[in-house]
Design a protein around this motif. Structure first.
Motif, mmCIF file in Angstrom:
data_model
loop_
_atom_site.group_PDB
_atom_site.id
_atom_site.type_symbol
_atom_site.label_atom_id
_atom_site.label_comp_id
_atom_site.label_asym_id
_atom_site.label_seq_id
_atom_site.Cartn_x
_atom_site.Cartn_y
_atom_site.Cartn_z
ATOM 1 N N ILE A 68 49.732 41.818 38.231
ATOM 2 C CA ILE A 68 48.830 42.131 39.336
ATOM 3 C C ILE A 68 47.961 40.909 39.583
ATOM 4 O O ILE A 68 47.756 40.084 38.686
ATOM 5 C CB ILE A 68 47.944 43.358 39.054
ATOM 6 C CG1 ILE A 68 47.064 43.123 37.822
ATOM 7 C CG2 ILE A 68 48.780 44.618 38.920
ATOM 8 C CD1 ILE A 68 45.977 44.165 37.623
ATOM 9 N N ALA A 69 47.452 40.782 40.799
ATOM 10 C CA ALA A 69 46.550 39.689 41.146
ATOM 11 C C ALA A 69 45.104 40.137 41.046
ATOM 12 O O ALA A 69 44.779 41.307 41.280
ATOM 13 C CB ALA A 69 46.855 39.188 42.551
ATOM 14 N N ASN A 70 44.254 39.196 40.685
ATOM 15 C CA ASN A 70 42.818 39.435 40.650
ATOM 16 C C ASN A 70 42.134 38.201 41.215
ATOM 17 O O ASN A 70 42.526 37.078 40.904
ATOM 18 C CB ASN A 70 42.343 39.698 39.217
ATOM 19 C CG ASN A 70 40.837 39.823 39.115
ATOM 20 O OD1 ASN A 70 40.142 38.816 38.975
ATOM 21 N ND2 ASN A 70 40.324 41.042 39.185
ATOM 22 N N TYR A 71 41.099 38.402 42.030
ATOM 23 C CA TYR A 71 40.489 37.285 42.750
ATOM 24 C C TYR A 71 39.033 37.049 42.354
ATOM 25 O O TYR A 71 38.287 36.403 43.076
ATOM 26 C CB TYR A 71 40.583 37.548 44.263
ATOM 27 C CG TYR A 71 41.941 38.049 44.688
ATOM 28 C CD1 TYR A 71 43.046 37.205 44.669
ATOM 29 C CD2 TYR A 71 42.128 39.379 45.059
ATOM 30 C CE1 TYR A 71 44.306 37.669 45.039
ATOM 31 C CE2 TYR A 71 43.381 39.856 45.426
ATOM 32 C CZ TYR A 71 44.468 39.002 45.412
ATOM 33 O OH TYR A 71 45.715 39.462 45.764
ATOM 34 N N GLY A 72 38.642 37.551 41.194
ATOM 35 C CA GLY A 72 37.256 37.426 40.771
ATOM 36 C C GLY A 72 36.917 36.027 40.281
ATOM 37 O O GLY A 72 37.787 35.228 39.923
ATOM 38 N N SER A 73 35.615 35.733 40.251
ATOM 39 C CA SER A 73 35.113 34.453 39.749
ATOM 40 C C SER A 73 34.722 34.594 38.285
ATOM 41 O O SER A 73 33.907 35.459 37.928
ATOM 42 C CB SER A 73 33.891 34.005 40.550
ATOM 43 O OG SER A 73 33.257 32.918 39.927
ATOM 44 N N VAL A 74 35.260 33.733 37.441
ATOM 45 C CA VAL A 74 34.903 33.771 36.023
ATOM 46 C C VAL A 74 33.432 33.439 35.811
ATOM 47 O O VAL A 74 32.853 33.809 34.783
ATOM 48 C CB VAL A 74 35.786 32.811 35.197
ATOM 49 C CG1 VAL A 74 37.250 33.199 35.306
ATOM 50 C CG2 VAL A 74 35.573 31.353 35.605
ATOM 51 N N ALA A 75 32.822 32.761 36.761
ATOM 52 C CA ALA A 75 31.415 32.375 36.641
ATOM 53 C C ALA A 75 30.466 33.552 36.818
ATOM 54 O O ALA A 75 29.271 33.420 36.557
ATOM 55 C CB ALA A 75 31.078 31.279 37.651
ATOM 56 N N ARG A 76 30.990 34.696 37.269
ATOM 57 C CA ARG A 76 30.151 35.886 37.486
ATOM 58 C C ARG A 76 30.478 36.949 36.433
ATOM 59 O O ARG A 76 31.634 37.354 36.289
ATOM 60 C CB ARG A 76 30.356 36.434 38.898
ATOM 61 C CG ARG A 76 29.830 35.511 39.988
ATOM 62 C CD ARG A 76 29.751 36.217 41.329
ATOM 63 N NE ARG A 76 31.069 36.426 41.923
ATOM 64 C CZ ARG A 76 31.623 35.621 42.828
ATOM 65 N NH1 ARG A 76 30.972 34.542 43.237
ATOM 66 N NH2 ARG A 76 32.810 35.892 43.321
ATOM 67 N N TRP A 77 29.457 37.403 35.747
ATOM 68 C CA TRP A 77 29.612 38.398 34.678
ATOM 69 C C TRP A 77 30.352 39.634 35.167
ATOM 70 O O TRP A 77 31.289 40.103 34.536
ATOM 71 C CB TRP A 77 28.231 38.750 34.128
ATOM 72 C CG TRP A 77 28.199 39.899 33.163
ATOM 73 C CD1 TRP A 77 28.117 41.224 33.472
ATOM 74 C CD2 TRP A 77 28.256 39.814 31.731
ATOM 75 N NE1 TRP A 77 28.111 41.979 32.324
ATOM 76 C CE2 TRP A 77 28.191 41.139 31.235
ATOM 77 C CE3 TRP A 77 28.343 38.767 30.828
ATOM 78 C CZ2 TRP A 77 28.216 41.431 29.871
ATOM 79 C CZ3 TRP A 77 28.366 39.057 29.469
ATOM 80 C CH2 TRP A 77 28.297 40.368 29.007
ATOM 81 N N ASP A 78 29.911 40.190 36.302
ATOM 82 C CA ASP A 78 30.513 41.424 36.805
ATOM 83 C C ASP A 78 31.986 41.224 37.161
ATOM 84 O O ASP A 78 32.815 42.116 36.937
ATOM 85 C CB ASP A 78 29.747 41.940 38.022
ATOM 86 C CG ASP A 78 28.376 42.490 37.662
ATOM 87 O OD1 ASP A 78 28.125 42.722 36.456
ATOM 88 O OD2 ASP A 78 27.556 42.685 38.572
#
Length: 304
Positions: A68-78
């Protein structure tokens, strides 16, 4: 049977370069993969592009894998919490985290802005913490898990114009060791890898001189797939007991790096004064001082 059969891996920065190679190799080894990528420029800027991560998911599906794809930023905790939760929701568990996401803002130290520094440390070092910390409760609960964190010889040796990047990458070494120490009792492993590969992360190297051009031509021989094999091996159950180490992968070579330990001592029964240190200690140690090497001056031989 693959070495990651039945496992679930989260790979950050997985749409291009080393991350893409790791995600594909994880799938070939039998793992279900969360392909995380923010889809921004090399400097970490831009609105985000979902297509690169989706293309890797499609590649994995084409070889019979699950992703699956995920587009979150590792720099953001949430966002880090959410990408780990995505693995649990989609595949029921998480077994491996490969912290690969990165950015570059190369600039000479005396010209580096606070934003340049924070942007790079925020992705590499803080991002590695965020994602690792998000997975930690699941690893603890299930009594096992593996981290692989991408470091760099820019931090281990040094490089020109990369104070932000080098500081983050050497910080990742300390973070990896701390994770290994803190989570050993839960059968959780943590290792760092310094990858040598021709990707967009290194494609900005100057080619202004014949020597620089020759070096770049050598770097182009370094394919990300060679790094991926090491990362998958370290995440497999066959690497049980391998933790707290620093590896390197350079084409067909794999390195185990040293870790800082005392190499010389000086002792006096009377205690040291500044004058005595200048007179006795510095001359005594001078032959063992490290020169101001850059990474390319240490790894001088052609990739094999």
């Amino acid at each position: 049977m693959g070495v990651m059969d039945g496992k679930v891996a989260l790979v950050t920065g997985a749409a291009r370069g080393v991350g893409r190679a790791v995600a594909l190799e994880m799938a070939r080894a039998g793992a279900a993969v969360v392909v995380n990528d923010l889809g921004v420029s090399l400097s970490g800027e831009g609105g985000g592009d979902a297509q690169p991560a989706e293309e890797v998911v499609a590649e994995i599906a084409a070889i019979g894998g699950r992703a699956i794809a995920n587009y979150g930023s590792v720099a953001r905790w949430d966002d880090a919490q959410a990408m780990v939760r995505a693995a649990i929701d989609a595949f029921g568990r998480i077994d491996a985290v490969v912290n690969n996401a990165g950015n570059l803002r190369d600039v000479l130290f005396h010209k580096m802005t606070e934003e340049d520094f924070d942007a790079v440390v925020g992705v590499h070092l803080k991002g590695t913490f965020n994602v690792s910390r998000a997975a930690a409760p699941y690893f603890k609960e299930q009594g096992g898990g593996a981290y692989v964190h991408m470091s760099s010889t820019s931090g281990l040796v040094g490089n020109f114009g990369q104070a932000n990047y080098a500081a983050a990458k050497l910080g990742i070494i300390a973070l990896s060791k701390s994770i290994a120490l803190d989570m050993q009792r839960f059968n959780v492993r943590s290792n760092a890898v310094a990858p040598f590969a021709w990707t967009r992360m290194v494609s900005s190297i100057p080619t202004d001189t014949p020597e620089q051009q020759q070096r770049v031509e050598g770097l182009k021989k370094l394919v990300p797939e060679k790094v991926a094999a090491l990362c998958v091996a370290l995440c497999s159950d066959a690497a049980a007991g391998v933790t707290g180490q620093i590896f390197g992968s350079r084409n067909n070579e794999i390195y185990l790096f040293s870790q800082p330990r005392p190499i010389r001592t000086a002792h006096t029964a009377d205690g040291w004064t500044p004058e005595a240190i200048i007179e006795r200690v510095i001359p005594q140690f001078r032959n063992d001082f490290y020169p101001l090497h850059r990474s390319g001056e240490v790894f001088t031989w052609d990739p094999v």
